[in-house]
Design an enzyme around this catalytic site. Structure first.
Site, PDB file in Angstrom:
ATOM      1  N   LYS A 165       0.847  -1.205   0.000  1.00  0.00           N
ATOM      2  CA  LYS A 165       0.000   0.000   0.000  1.00  0.00           C
ATOM      3  C   LYS A 165       0.881   1.254   0.000  1.00  0.00           C
ATOM      4  O   LYS A 165       0.629   2.206  -0.735  1.00  0.00           O
ATOM      5  CB  LYS A 165      -0.931  -0.010   1.226  1.00  0.00           C
ATOM      6  N   GLN A 190      -4.575  -1.567   9.544  1.00  0.00           N
ATOM      7  CA  GLN A 190      -4.565  -2.886   8.915  1.00  0.00           C
ATOM      8  C   GLN A 190      -5.163  -3.920   9.873  1.00  0.00           C
ATOM      9  O   GLN A 190      -4.785  -3.993  11.047  1.00  0.00           O
ATOM     10  CB  GLN A 190      -3.113  -3.257   8.541  1.00  0.00           C
ATOM     11  N   ASP A 209     -11.237   2.862   4.169  1.00  0.00           N
ATOM     12  CA  ASP A 209     -11.641   1.454   4.064  1.00  0.00           C
ATOM     13  C   ASP A 209     -13.167   1.321   3.950  1.00  0.00           C
ATOM     14  O   ASP A 209     -13.674   0.262   3.594  1.00  0.00           O
ATOM     15  CB  ASP A 209     -11.229   0.686   5.328  1.00  0.00           C
TER      16      ASP A 209
HETATM   17  N1  GUN Z   1      -7.106  -6.754   6.117  1.00  0.00           N
HETATM   18  C1  GUN Z   1      -7.453  -7.483   5.032  1.00  0.00           C
HETATM   19  N2  GUN Z   1      -8.045  -6.706   4.103  1.00  0.00           N
HETATM   20  C2  GUN Z   1      -8.053  -5.451   4.611  1.00  0.00           C
HETATM   21  C3  GUN Z   1      -8.537  -4.202   4.113  1.00  0.00           C
HETATM   22  O1  GUN Z   1      -9.084  -4.084   3.003  1.00  0.00           O
HETATM   23  N3  GUN Z   1      -8.361  -3.140   4.942  1.00  0.00           N
HETATM   24  C4  GUN Z   1      -7.783  -3.251   6.170  1.00  0.00           C
HETATM   25  N4  GUN Z   1      -7.674  -2.147   6.914  1.00  0.00           N
HETATM   26  N5  GUN Z   1      -7.343  -4.388   6.655  1.00  0.00           N
HETATM   27  C5  GUN Z   1      -7.473  -5.485   5.881  1.00  0.00           C
END
Ligand code: GUN
Length: 285
Positions: free
Chosen positions: A53, A97, A120
Site C-alpha cells: 500500500k 490494517q 476502508d
Molecule cells: N485486512 C485485510 N483486508 C483489509 C482491508 O481491506 N483493509 C484493512 N484495513 N485491513 C485489511
C-alpha cells in the site's frame, strides 16, 4: 476461450490515470493527498500488504505515513494515535490494517476513525450509507471486483451472482454492490447447505472464504465468471487463492488469478478513496 482477468494490468492503467489526477489536484490546491497506515504487531501477511500500500501511494504521488506499533500496544494508545490523526489536516485517509492483536477491539478502532477519513469504508456510518446507496467511499476489495468486471465488460445486471463468504470486509459488501448493480445475489457461508448446488447456478461467482483451493470444478457452471478474492500462503511459501485455478479455469469464461487478480485492484481502490477524501476535505474548507 477463457479470459484471465489481469488485475495487475488493469491496475497499472487505472493508476496512470490516478497519478494524473493527483498531480492535477496538487497543482490546483497546493495540497498533497496524505494517507496514514497503521500496522499493529507482526502478522507477516499484514506487513506485506502495508508495504504494498505504501509503495502504491508513492507511485501515484500520495504521501503515505506508516505507523508500525508493537504487538503489545494497548487499545488506548492506538485510539489516541487515531484521535491525533483525525485532527491532522494533512492526513486525508486513515487505515488500520486488520486483523488486530487480541485485546484490541476492532469495532472500537473502526468507530474512532472519522467517517470522512475512513478510506476502508468500515465505519458504521459509511456502511449505512452504502446500504442506502448514497456513499462517499466503497470498501476497497468489493469495489475492486466491480471495477474489474466493468473493465472486462461483464455486466451483473439480471445475472445470478453467488458470493461465498460473509465477512464485513468482503462478502457482505460484495453482495450489496452486486445487488446495486441489479444482479440476483445469493450470499453463502460456512453453514450453507448443498453449497455446490447453489454455486453451480452462478453466472458470476465471487469466492472469499479464506481456504486454499476450496472451489473445485464440480462447483462451477460451464462458462461462469469466477472471481477469487482469497490470498493463502501454502507451506512451501507460495501464494494461492480460494479457487483451484488449474482445475476450474478451463470451465470458465473469465477468471482472476492469484496473485495478480483482485489484490492489486484492492490497493488501487484505496488510492482512489484517498484522493477522494482529500478532494472532499478541500472542497469543504
Ligand atoms: N485486512 C485485510 N483486508 C483489509 C482491508 O481491506 N483493509 C484493512 N484495513 N485491513 C485489511
Amino acid at each position: 476461450m477463457t479470459t484471465i482477468m489481469d488485475g495487475k494490468q488493469v491496475s497499472l492503467h487505472l493508476r496512470e490515470k490516478l497519478k494524473e489526477q493527483v498531480t492535477d489536484f496538487r497543482q490546483r490546491t497546493g495540497i498533497t493527498p496524505g494517507l496514514a497506515v497503521i500496522l499493529v504487531g507482526k502478522d507477516p501477511a499484514s506487513a506485506v500488504y502495508v508495504r504494498n500500500k505504501h509503495r502504491a501511494c508513492e507511485e501515484v504521488g500520495i504521501r503515505s505515513d506508516v505507523y508500525t506499533l508493537s504487538e503489545d500496544t494497548d487499545e488506548a494508545t492506538l485510539l489516541s494515535l487515531l484521535k491525533r490523526l483525525n485532527e491532522d489536516a494533512s492526513v486525508h485517509g486513515i487505515l488500520v490494517q486488520l486483523p488486530l492483536p487480541a485485546g484490541i477491539s476492532e469495532q472500537a478502532v473502526i468507530r474512532t476513525i472519522r467517517p470522512e477519513k475512513d478510506v476502508d469504508a468500515f465505519h458504521p456510518e459509511n456502511v449505512g450509507k452504502i446500504l442506502l446507496g448514497n456513499y462517499d467511499f466503497l470498501p476497497c476489495t468489493p469495489a475492486g471486483v466491480m471495477e474489474l468486471l466493468r473493465y472486462y465488460d461483464i455486466r451483473p445486471e439480471g445475472k445470478e451472482c453467488v458470493v461465498i463468504g460473509r465477512s464485513n470486509i468482503v462478502g457482505k459488501p460484495q453482495a450489496l454492490l452486486l445487488t446495486e448493480a441489479n444482479a440476483t445475489v445469493t450470499l453463502c457461508h460456512s453453514r450453507t447447505k448443498n453449497l455446490a448446488e447453489i454455486t453451480k447456478r452462478a453466472d458470476i461467482l465471487v469466492v472469499a472464504i479464506g481456504r486454499p483451493r476450496f472451489l473445485t470444478e464440480d462447483m462451477v457452471k460451464e462458462g461462469a465468471v469466477v472471481i477469487d478474492v482469497g490470498i493463502n500462503r501454502l507451506p512451501d511459501g507460495k501464494l494461492c487463492g480460494d479457487v483451484d485455478f488449474a482445475a476450474v479455469a478451463p470451465h470458465t469464461s473469465a477468471i482472476t488469478p492469484v496473485p495478480g487478480g483482485v489484490g492489486p485492484m484492492t490497493i488501487t481502490m484505496l488510492l482512489q478513496n484517498t484522493l477522494r477524501a482529500a478532494e472532499r476535505a478541500t472542497s469543504c474548507r
